[in-house]
Structure formats: structure tokens, C-alpha cells
Design a protein around this motif. Structure first.
Motif, mmCIF file in Angstrom:
data_model
loop_
_atom_site.group_PDB
_atom_site.id
_atom_site.type_symbol
_atom_site.label_atom_id
_atom_site.label_comp_id
_atom_site.label_asym_id
_atom_site.label_seq_id
_atom_site.Cartn_x
_atom_site.Cartn_y
_atom_site.Cartn_z
ATOM 1 N N ASP A 163 0.879 -1.339 -0.458
ATOM 2 C CA ASP A 163 0.562 0.021 0.002
ATOM 3 C C ASP A 163 0.843 1.364 -0.243
ATOM 4 O O ASP A 163 2.108 1.328 0.633
ATOM 5 N N PRO A 164 0.894 2.775 -0.658
ATOM 6 C CA PRO A 164 1.494 3.410 -1.173
ATOM 7 C C PRO A 164 1.366 4.330 0.962
ATOM 8 O O PRO A 164 2.593 5.103 0.637
ATOM 9 N N ARG A 165 0.696 4.311 1.204
ATOM 10 C CA ARG A 165 0.568 4.615 2.702
ATOM 11 C C ARG A 165 1.401 3.949 3.525
ATOM 12 O O ARG A 165 1.816 5.186 4.486
ATOM 13 N N LYS A 189 1.266 3.404 -6.800
ATOM 14 C CA LYS A 189 -0.017 2.974 -6.453
ATOM 15 C C LYS A 189 -0.573 1.781 -5.816
ATOM 16 O O LYS A 189 -1.376 1.998 -6.107
ATOM 17 N N GLY A 190 0.507 1.039 -5.775
ATOM 18 C CA GLY A 190 0.457 0.067 -5.034
ATOM 19 C C GLY A 190 0.515 -1.428 -5.487
ATOM 20 O O GLY A 190 -0.649 -2.236 -4.856
ATOM 21 N N ASP A 191 0.073 -1.098 -7.069
ATOM 22 C CA ASP A 191 0.307 -2.467 -7.826
ATOM 23 C C ASP A 191 1.197 -3.210 -8.205
ATOM 24 O O ASP A 191 2.539 -2.960 -7.612
ATOM 25 N N ARG A 192 1.169 -4.659 -6.900
ATOM 26 C CA ARG A 192 1.655 -5.178 -6.975
ATOM 27 C C ARG A 192 3.331 -5.865 -8.276
ATOM 28 O O ARG A 192 2.251 -5.902 -9.099
ATOM 29 N N ILE A 250 9.405 0.865 -7.566
ATOM 30 C CA ILE A 250 9.413 -0.096 -6.249
ATOM 31 C C ILE A 250 9.472 0.742 -5.076
ATOM 32 O O ILE A 250 10.332 1.458 -4.645
ATOM 33 N N HIS A 251 7.772 -0.079 -4.401
ATOM 34 C CA HIS A 251 7.970 -0.078 -3.287
ATOM 35 C C HIS A 251 9.202 -0.115 -2.657
ATOM 36 O O HIS A 251 9.836 -1.562 -2.295
#
Length: 300
Positions: free
Chosen positions: A169-171, A208-211, A294-295
Motif C-alpha cells: 500500500d502506498p500509504r 500506485k500500490g500495484d504489486r 518499486i515500493h
């Protein structure tokens, strides 16, 4: 093996620096360090945990180190052995950074306080701390949600908070770096406190939180891909290059900033010392469609 070297370096440096500082500047306490084991252990714990916060954070904020730490974050299922899912370069950097910096800090603090500290005392504290780290990581790397509540989570990192650190999650991106204490995250504005249980998806994700597709699907890719990605980052002239979504069989690097978590309505504690933070994020965000890092990767 790297943990043993970290213990050895922290012990050796701490012992010698404490003796040098004590002999040069004198000491505050009239009794030796062995007369105050609880105080010495407390100073050791605070110093080591502070250094662990920064060694962890640097693997996210420094672009050339993030590909190696990303091997840990690419785990899509969390189990107690996820703590061991780390690239050797990531392990060596964190352990050597922590060992050397902890040894220097401790040597100065303990040297001014007590003078020379016995090598057996520092060695025993180092071993005890690393064993505590090993056993304390079980619930943090799992799907078992355990929150300590808002008050305690300003002071201690709960298993739920570390699971949030692994979230897509981007948050949750680039938050909750602490090992045991949450006060460092609180001080530097990287603390996230959940208000209630949250459904989490683990792995690497874009802004965007997309894996994204698993970049470490084999042992060879796990070991080799971080070197390739880090080399691509170092070859780029612009310092703001970001590790981005997969393109074909490779992880591509594109310019851009990570989406700033603070612009979202989250329970993020304000940083007490944010003005002193060399990696504090700016207020200018690039829309996710323009920058898809990437996260967990570096953010300006």
C-alpha cells in the motif's frame, strides 16, 4: 558470519575508543563500568537500536543499496524465516555499518562516562542483543497481526508496524524502519501507527500500490539481479534515478520521486526532529503515472 563480524567490530572498536576517550578526557563516574551493568546495557541498547534504524533506512534511501535490500521486500508470503531472506551485500552493509558506528558511538559515550570498558562486557552485550534480534523477528515476519496500541507504538515497534513496513500500500511506503524502538521513526517522521487492523499485501509494488512481478524468482536472479540493478543506478548521471517496474526480463531504472506518504490521510506521527533529517521528503510529489518506483526504494 556477517553478524559475528559485526559483533567483533563493535566490541573491538567500542573497547578501544572507550579506553582512548577515557584516558584523554577523563570520566564522569568514579566507579568502573562493571559497577553499573544496567546503565551500560541501557546505553548499549539505545545506541545499537539507533544505528540499526539508520542502517535499515539507508538501504531504502540510497539508490545503489536498495536493489540488494529489495530481495528482502520481494517476499510475498511472510514467515519467521523471511528475516533470513536477505542478499549477502545487504547483510554485510547493515552489520558492518551497525558494528562500526555502534562501536564508535558507544566508545565515546561509555568512555566519557566510565572510562575503559572491559571487552568481555561489550562482547556479552553484543551477543545478547543479536540473539534477542533473532528471536524477536518471528511475529514481525508473519501474517499474525499484533498491535500494541497507539500509545505504546510511539515507543516500541510492534509486529503489526513491521508488517506495514512490508506492505504494498502506498500509504505504508518507506515507514517504520525501527528494529525495536519506535522513537527513532517518531523523531524523524517515518512512524506509521495503525488505527485498526489493516489488510496487507506483501511484496514489491509501484507507487500506485500495484504489486509487480517477482524479480527474484530463482536463486540465480536473487543473487545476480541486485548487482545489475545497482550498476545501472551508479551509471546514471542523475542522482534521482529510481528502480522501477519490470520491463521484459529486467528491472528498468527511470527518473522520478516516490509518492509521498504524508499527502495521504494516514496515522503518521509528526517527526520530532524532522528538521535534522538529511533524508526528509520534500512536498513536491510527482503523480504515480509519471513515476512508478518499486515500493520501499529511495525517495527524495
Amino acid at each position: 558470519a556477517s553478524s559475528l563480524l559485526a559483533i567483533a567490530s563493535a566490541t573491538t572498536i567500542g573497547t578501544r575508543v572507550s579506553a582512548l576517550v577515557g584516558a584523554t578526557f577523563g570520566q564522569i563516574a568514579s566507579e568502573p563500568a562493571v559497577s553499573h551493568p544496567l546503565l551500560v546495557a541501557t546505553l548499549f541498547f539505545l545506541t545499537t537500536d539507533f544505528c540499526l534504524y539508520w542502517s535499515h533506512r539507508l538501504t531504502h534511501d540510497w539508490t545503489f543499496l536498495w536493489p540488494f535490500h529489495a530481495t528482502h521486500h520481494s517476499a510475498e508470503v511472510m514467515t519467521p524465516i523471511t528475516v533470513l531472506r536477505r542478499h549477502p551485500v545487504d547483510n554485510m552493509f547493515c552489520d558492518f555499518f551497525t558494528g562500526i558506528v555502534t562501536g564508535l558511538f558507544l566508545g565515546v559515550i561509555l568512555g566519557l562516562s566510565f572510562g575503559a570498558v572491559p571487552v568481555t562486557m561489550l562482547a556479552g552485550l553484543n551477543v545478547a542483543f543479536y540473539v534477542f534480534c533473532l528471536f524477536g523477528a518471528n511475529l514481525r515476519h508473519s501474517h499474525i497481526w499484533l498491535s500494541y496500541g497507539p500509545f505504546a507504538e510511539h515507543l516500541l515497534i510492534s509486529p503489526a508496524q513491521h508488517q506495514i513496513h512490508h506492505s504494498c500500500d502506498p500509504r505504508h511506503h518507506n515507514l517504520n524502519y525501527g528494529q525495536f524502538l519506535a522513537i527513532w521513526d517518531w523523531m524523524f517522521g517515518t512512524l506509521y501507527i495503525p488505527r485498526e487492523r489493516e489488510e496487507l499485501t506483501f511484496g514489491l509494488a509501484d507507487a500506485k500500490g500495484d504489486r509487480v512481478a517477482q524479480p527474484h524468482g530463482s536463486l540465480v536472479r536473487f543473487m545476480v539481479e541486485p548487482f545489475r540493478a545497482s550498476a545501472r543506478v551508479l551509471r546514471r548521471k542523475r542522482p534521482a534515478m529510481r528502480l522501477a517496474v519490470r520491463s521484459g526480463d529486467e528491472l528498468s531504472v527511470i527518473p522520478g520521486r516516490q509518492l509521498e506518504p504524508a499527502v495521504l490521510p494516514v496515522a503518521r506521527a509528526p517527526g520530532l526532529l524532522r528538521g535534522l533529517d538529511p533524508f526528509a521528503r520534500g512536498s513536491n510529489e510527482i503523480p504515480p503515472d509519471e513515476a512508478r518506483p518499486i515500493h520501499g526504494g529511495p525517495a527524495e
